[in-house]
Design an enzyme around this catalytic site. Structure first.
Site, PDB file in Angstrom:
ATOM      1  CD  GLU A 280      30.335   4.475  24.854  1.00 20.42           C
ATOM      2  OE1 GLU A 280      30.582   5.492  25.541  1.00 20.42           O
ATOM      3  OE2 GLU A 280      31.217   3.708  24.433  1.00 20.42           O
ATOM      4  CG  ASP A 361      33.026  -3.857  29.365  1.00 23.24           C
ATOM      5  OD1 ASP A 361      32.503  -3.109  28.528  1.00 23.24           O
ATOM      6  OD2 ASP A 361      34.185  -4.294  29.260  1.00 23.24           O
TER       7      ASP A 361
END
Length: 415
Positions: A280, A361
């Protein structure tokens, strides 16, 4: 021109509706064809039973979406070519012949109410049949309708001022009303980003400060390492409505806060939670939120400029079933039909979103451990019954996140 617009609109509506139905059918067929074989990358962590549950859950939701797509297309035809919007307008004209702004607001709210009532059975069926059948729904009918009333009230409270501002500007701000409205709309959106976490989200869910001191220390260390300043770490009572798990950060500027679903904290260990948060934070560090805001503002600028031109074209109204043009009718027509014309942009927007996920990611793999993010994602795929085998073409149009197999493969390469 009016006849040409009618033909183009009906042609595009048929084409987009058939495309959506075809993609949905492809997805169901593809998922069911792969139902009895867990992909190799997941065999050690996801059982065949869980994989089949995900396949059936995805198929059930998609079959419902097929019916909803048909209902929405029929309703759109009724409102436009069928003259439904003109009928709604005529009713309010007879009641409020001299109050154009108020009449316009009531016409728009009436159309939105009718649309919501058409959507209601599908939302209810998804919650109390599909989600209930697969063990995800935690709501009662009373809670469902209470949430619906709250959403309507909050939407009216926040939306009414911007709607009246739009109609007032369209009526009295001259040729460039659309630019002034764009400025107001942009400021309004920034304001909503700032106040949503503190004032709006708590209307629907309970947010408590993260109480686990060990986890809190780990997270705060990661936030400091990544240069992220937040208003606090909070746990949301997501389990009161659903067993799905998630985490996100929300807000803008000084109002930013990190939020974990309580269901997520129950399922993941400390290392996995840290890895999810690192993902996040990757969105934050790559400025994905800011980029999306800029994109939203650019698209709204173009859209309002186009509306400013269409508002003055008689064929725009006549071609879409309206015989009495007005500012508010122009706005409502534009909101109704524009999704048909921009449907072709869906795969490009979805591709951009998936690119952002890959970037987040990669950031997480640098600041946590890719192994733990993989483990967390696999648990979430399993527990949320997310299909591991979506149809590639359906995914290209609709999925904001990369397919599970591709995402895990890229993360594995970063270990």
């Amino acid at each position: 021109m009016a006849t040409t617009l009618s033909s183009i609109f009906i042609g595009l509506l048929i084409l987009t509706t058939l495309t959506r139905l075809w993609l949905a059918r492809r997805h169901v067929n593809y998922v069911q064809a792969n139902r009895n074989q867990v992909p190799d990358a997941f065999k050690q962590n996801i059982s065949l039973e869980s994989h089949q549950k995900a396949a059936d859950y995805s198929s059930a939701k998609t079959r419902l979406a097929i019916l909803e797509t048909i209902a929405q297309a029929v309703l759109l035809v009724i409102f436009t070519i069928g003259g439904g919007l003109q009928i709604v307008d005529s009713v309010w004209r007879s009641l409020l012949p001299n109050l154009e702004i108020l009449r316009g607001a009531l016409v728009i709210l009436s159309v939105m109410l009718i649309s919501s009532l058409v959507d209601l059975p599908f939302d209810y069926y998804k919650s109390f049949n599909i989600d209930d059948r697969f063990g995800f729904n935690k709501m009662t009918p009373r809670m469902f309708f209470a949430d619906m009333i709250k959403q309507a009230f909050v939407g009216l409270l926040l939306g009414a001022p911007i709607l009246f501002a739009a109609l007032w500007l369209m009526q009295g701000a001259g040729e460039y009303w659309w630019f002034y409205l764009w400025v107001v709309w942009s400021v309004f959106n920034l304001l909503m980003l700032a106040i949503y976490p503190t004032f709006i989200a708590p209307i629907f869910n309970k947010f408590s400060p993260l109480a686990d001191d060990s986890l809190k220390s780990r997270i705060e260390a990661l936030l400091t390492k990544c240069g992220f300043k937040s208003q606090g770490l909070f746990v949301m009572d997501g389990s009161t409505r659903s067993s799905h798990g998630n985490a996100y950060f929300t807000g803008f500027g000084a109002s930013k806060r990190v939020v974990f679903f309580d269901t997520l904290l129950d399922r993941l260990d400390v290392n996995e939670i840290e890895a999810v948060l690192a993902h996040e934070l990757g969105h934050f560090k790559h400025h994905h939120v800011i980029k999306r805001i800029i994109m939203l503002f650019a698209m709204s600028f173009v859209g309002l400029a186009l509306l400013g031109w269409l508002q003055q074209q008689a064929w725009f109204y006549q071609g879409l079933g309206v015989t009495e043009p007005s500012n508010y009718i122009a706005l409502m027509l534009f909101l109704l039909v524009s999704p048909v014309f921009v449907f072709i942009l869906r795969p490009f927007m979805a591709s951009y979103s998936r690119k952002n996920e890959f970037e987040a990611d990669a950031y997480a793999a640098k600041h946590a451990d890719a192994k733990y993010l993989i483990e967390a994602l696999v648990k979430l795929y399993r527990d949320n019954a997310s299909t591991l085998t979506p149809d590639p073409l359906h995914s290209a149009f609709y999925d904001s996140h990369p397919p599970a197999s591709i995402r895990i493969a890229k993360l594995s390469a970063l270990q």
